[in-house]
Design a protein around this motif. Structure first.
Motif, short mmCIF file in Angstrom:
data_model
loop_
_atom_site.label_atom_id
_atom_site.label_comp_id
_atom_site.label_asym_id
_atom_site.label_seq_id
_atom_site.Cartn_x
_atom_site.Cartn_y
_atom_site.Cartn_z
N LEU A 93 -7.83 8.94 -8.14
CA LEU A 93 -8.80 7.84 -7.96
C LEU A 93 -8.09 6.50 -7.86
O LEU A 93 -8.45 5.66 -7.05
N LEU A 94 -7.07 6.36 -8.70
CA LEU A 94 -6.33 5.10 -8.71
C LEU A 94 -5.67 4.85 -7.35
O LEU A 94 -5.71 3.75 -6.81
N TYR A 140 -7.84 10.89 -12.48
CA TYR A 140 -7.75 9.43 -12.57
C TYR A 140 -6.64 8.89 -11.67
O TYR A 140 -6.79 7.87 -11.01
N LYS A 141 -5.54 9.62 -11.63
CA LYS A 141 -4.41 9.17 -10.80
C LYS A 141 -4.83 9.13 -9.33
O LYS A 141 -4.52 8.19 -8.60
N ARG A 146 5.26 10.02 -15.61
CA ARG A 146 4.31 9.14 -16.27
C ARG A 146 3.34 9.93 -17.13
O ARG A 146 2.96 9.51 -18.20
N ILE A 154 4.98 5.78 -4.77
CA ILE A 154 5.55 5.74 -6.10
C ILE A 154 4.63 6.37 -7.12
O ILE A 154 5.07 7.09 -8.00
N LEU A 176 -8.23 3.73 -5.03
CA LEU A 176 -8.57 2.33 -5.26
C LEU A 176 -7.49 1.41 -4.70
O LEU A 176 -7.79 0.39 -4.09
N TYR A 177 -6.25 1.79 -4.93
CA TYR A 177 -5.13 0.98 -4.45
C TYR A 177 -5.16 0.87 -2.93
O TYR A 177 -4.93 -0.19 -2.37
N GLU A 214 2.31 9.51 -21.01
CA GLU A 214 0.91 9.31 -21.38
C GLU A 214 0.49 10.33 -22.43
O GLU A 214 -0.12 10.01 -23.42
N PHE A 250 -6.33 13.60 -16.17
CA PHE A 250 -5.33 12.61 -15.84
C PHE A 250 -5.08 12.58 -14.33
O PHE A 250 -4.99 11.51 -13.73
N ILE A 280 0.85 -1.19 0.00
CA ILE A 280 0.00 0.00 0.00
C ILE A 280 0.88 1.23 0.00
O ILE A 280 0.73 2.12 -0.84
N GLU A 288 3.93 1.72 -0.77
CA GLU A 288 4.73 1.95 -1.95
C GLU A 288 3.90 2.40 -3.14
O GLU A 288 4.30 3.30 -3.87
N LYS A 331 1.87 9.54 -25.72
CA LYS A 331 1.24 8.40 -26.36
C LYS A 331 -0.08 8.80 -27.01
O LYS A 331 -0.39 8.42 -28.11
N HIS A 332 -0.85 9.54 -26.26
CA HIS A 332 -2.18 9.91 -26.76
C HIS A 332 -2.18 11.36 -27.20
O HIS A 332 -2.22 12.26 -26.38
#
Lengths: 360, 307
Positions: free
Chosen positions: A100-101, A97-98, A73, A65, A104-105, A77, A94, A59, A61, A80-81
């Motif tokens: 939120l991620l 979302y980060k 990152r 990170i 979630l983690y 991203e 972005f 958790i 880390e 790429k897009h």
């Protein structure tokens, strides 16, 4: 550098300590300027591999990170897009979302921690319930209740780090011979032991001694069941111990030792041979059928197991011969990391309850 | 479009759910740890029909609805390739009536997937039908090829529909193709066999999901799933009940595990490698040199015996 050293010599030890601290702080602050991960991450990385702390570490880390490398990152991203380039909306999106991620983690990490503890507790209790204590009679009693047992049993074994309990190649040999004893006691005639690196194959002599020692513990020194150790890859069969290896027509158990060499590589070898024969005109394309390949691979590697036991935390087939996994039933216990009798017997139980309907 | 609307009536969703689904998949995408290739064994359609007291066909319909929802979430989260096990060669053993119905259903649904505004168009997916397609009726085959041809220029993602397929047949197919191409036997290796599989050239299988609580591969992607570090998830629910929430959970699990392990296992891996060297020195390395030669001999002998 000479100045602080003189100072340090002149002042008391205490102030020298302070000086070191400030120096450390200074180096840390420069680190922050360069956007290097804070020292905590490094400390966690270098920390002892305490398995209980793993989930907590996970958790921490993932949060750290993710936050630290966000910018880098994000750049990737955006590159790429194309549509996110130069658009503030994209960057805001972005970041949302980060965040939120990370949320979630954290949620998953907490859940995972409790799940892990629950699984460990479950395994501990099961291990208390099922302990064969070196008596084949107890195992036989457990197996007699089942309405079917596998004809061929396979197991994937893993080498653990040398420092762990039951680690190193010795631990692997010990696990293997334990399994042989349980399998004999359960009345199963064929056992396949698979380890990725082929350590068992490389230490056949030691393994035979190990099996003999374990079997004599279970059955008494005058009543050791006969066994054969097969290394299909070398086309060799060893009977019992080195000293009394007279050929016997009937053995109580046949142990096959496989490694990753018997998997995909053997199929490649078979392809080579077939290609060679085809070029010589000894084999036509129509003759190559599933049955032919199956026949060859059964000869080269052995039969398909009915049940495959995996003694690791999450199923990973590790290059087990693919052709031989068609209808094999898998069994493993989540978060288990030991070769224990409880996993063995529970695997047999699940197999006994499994229904097979090929294609129907 | 009217036809497809009535067909997917049961898949119409409440709009906040769609929003939530998209949010979830974009969040997962931002982790950069989404599996690149997922395999699905869609098991349990008939049991679902039996359980809910419907006809078998309705079970398969429900399975298709479930599949398109799940695939949508996967592609939205950045999955590159999905392979679904639609029909096994063994399934020809089923009643003629059911086989026929399944074929019809597949034809209709694959056509539907490629329609304008549907999955293939929305996510720029190339749809491929893989397997021993010569076993299919000619009409059906022609129809399938025609529809999949339309998507062949789509670049972003791939959907493999295994129809009719078995893993062993796939390996055999690869072997036969290699032999008939006349590749020099010295240059045949694992990567050559892999590239001649139906899934050749696609990313390696990262995740395999099987529903209905059965823990077997049932002859699906044998070669691909035995790879070390392929994650295999056996889920204890029937395929039509396997919704987007469950797949999202599995993807989260996968991403969590991957982003965690890639950060910390570097040290552990090094240790393991060293250890492996120490222990394998007297072990496997010993035979390495004589292995291939010996094997060639062995095989040649056996082949002679066989003839």
């Amino acid at each position: 550098m000479s100045e602080p050293r003189d100072e340090a010599r002149a002042t008391t030890g205490k102030s020298a300590e302070n000086l070191q601290k400030t120096r450390l702080l200074r180096s840390e602050s420069t680190k922050f300027q360069d956007h290097v991960a804070p020292p905590i991450v490094g400390a966690l990385k270098r920390g002892s591999a305490n398995t209980k702390m793993r989930t907590v570490k996970a958790i921490a880390e993932s949060i750290l990170i993710n936050k630290c490398s966000d910018e880098k990152r994000m750049k990737d991203e955006v590159d790429k897009h194309g549509q996110w380039k130069h658009s503030t909306m994209g960057i805001i999106e972005f970041f949302v979302y980060k965040i939120l991620l990370v949320g979630l983690y954290i949620a998953y990490g907490i859940f995972r921690y409790f799940q892990y503890q629950y699984n460990l507790m479950k395994l501990r209790i099961l291990n208390v319930f099922y302990s064969p204590s070196n008596t084949p009679q107890l195992i036989r009693q457990d197996v007699r209740k089942l309405n079917k047992i596998p004809k061929v049993l396979a197991s994937i074994l893993e080498v653990k780090p040398v420092g762990d309990v039951g680690g190193g190649s010795k631990g692997l040999l010990n696990d293997g011979s334990k399994l042989v004893c349980w399998t004999v006691s359960a009345g199963i005639k064929q056992l396949i032991l698979y380890d990725y690196e082929g350590i068992l194959q490389g230490n056949v002599e030691l393994f035979r001694e190990g099996i003999y020692a374990k079997l004599s513990k279970y059955y008494g020194p005058y009543n050791v069941p006969t066994f054969a150790v097969k290394v299909p890859h070398e086309n060799k069969v060893y009977y019992n111990l080195k000293g009394n290896s007279q050929k016997k027509s009937k053995v109580s158990i046949e142990v096959s030792l496989l490694s990753s060499r018997d998997g995909r590589e053997t199929i490649v070898d078979l392809t080579k041979t077939m290609a060679h024969l085809y070029k010589q005109g000894d084999l036509s394309l129509d003759e190559i059928t599933v049955d032919l390949v199956d026949q060859e691979l059964v000869q080269l590697v052995g039969h398909e197991p009915d049940l495959l036991l995996y003694f690791g935390p999450a199923l990973d087939l590790q290059g087990y011969p693919p052709w031989h996994l068609r209808l094999t039933e898998f069994f493993w216990e989540a978060d288990n990391n030991q070769v224990t009798y409880s996993v063995f017997i529970r695997g047999l139980r699940v197999y006994a309850g499994a229904q097979m309907n090929v294609g129907k | 479009m009217v036809g497809s609307e009535t067909a997917t009536e049961s898949s119409v969703e409440w709009w906040p759910m769609i929003g939530l689904k998209n949010l979830l998949s974009h969040t997962l995408k931002s982790s950069n740890c989404v599996p690149q290739h997922i395999g699905f064994i869609m098991d349990g359609n008939r049991r679902y029909a039996r359980k809910t007291g419907q006809a078998v066909r309705a079970g398969h319909e429900a399975g298709f609805v479930s599949m398109s929802k799940i695939l949508e979430l996967c592609y939205e989260s950045g999955v590159n390739t999905a392979t679904v096990f639609a029909f096994s060669i063994e399934n020809f053993k089923r009643s003629e009536h059911e086989v026929k119905a399944l074929m019809e259903l597949a034809k209709e649904r694959i056509r539907q997937l490629t329609e304008h505004g549907e999955l293939a168009h929305k996510y720029d997916i190339r749809i491929r039908v893989i397997g021993e397609i010569s076993l299919l009726d000619e009409d059906l085959l022609e129809e399938l090829l025609k529809t999949t041809e339309m998507t062949k220029n789509n670049k972003r993602a791939v959907l493999n529909i295994c129809f009719p397929y078995t893993g062993r047949e796939e390996i055999l197919h690869s072997i036969k193709n290699i032999i008939s191409e006349g590749i020099d036997s010295k240059s045949i290796d694992e990567s050559v066999v892999e590239s001649h599989l139906y899934t050749g050239g696609l990313p390696p299988l990262d995740l395999l999901i099987r529903t209905s609580g059965v823990s077997r591969l049932s002859d699906f992607m044998l070669w691909q799933s035995c790879r070390k570090s392929t994650v295999i998830e056996m889920v204890d629910c029937l395929w039509p009940e396997f919704g987007p929430a469950r797949i999202a959970w599995i993807l989260l699990k996968f991403a969590f595990k991957k982003s965690f392990s890639s950060n910390t296992t570097s040290l552990e891996d090094e240790d393991e490698d060293e250890e492996q060297l120490d222990e394998a020195k007297d072990g496997s390395n010993r035979f390495e040199s004589s292995k291939s030669f010996e094997n060639d001999f062995k095989y040649a002998n056996k082949m002679e015996k066989f003839q």
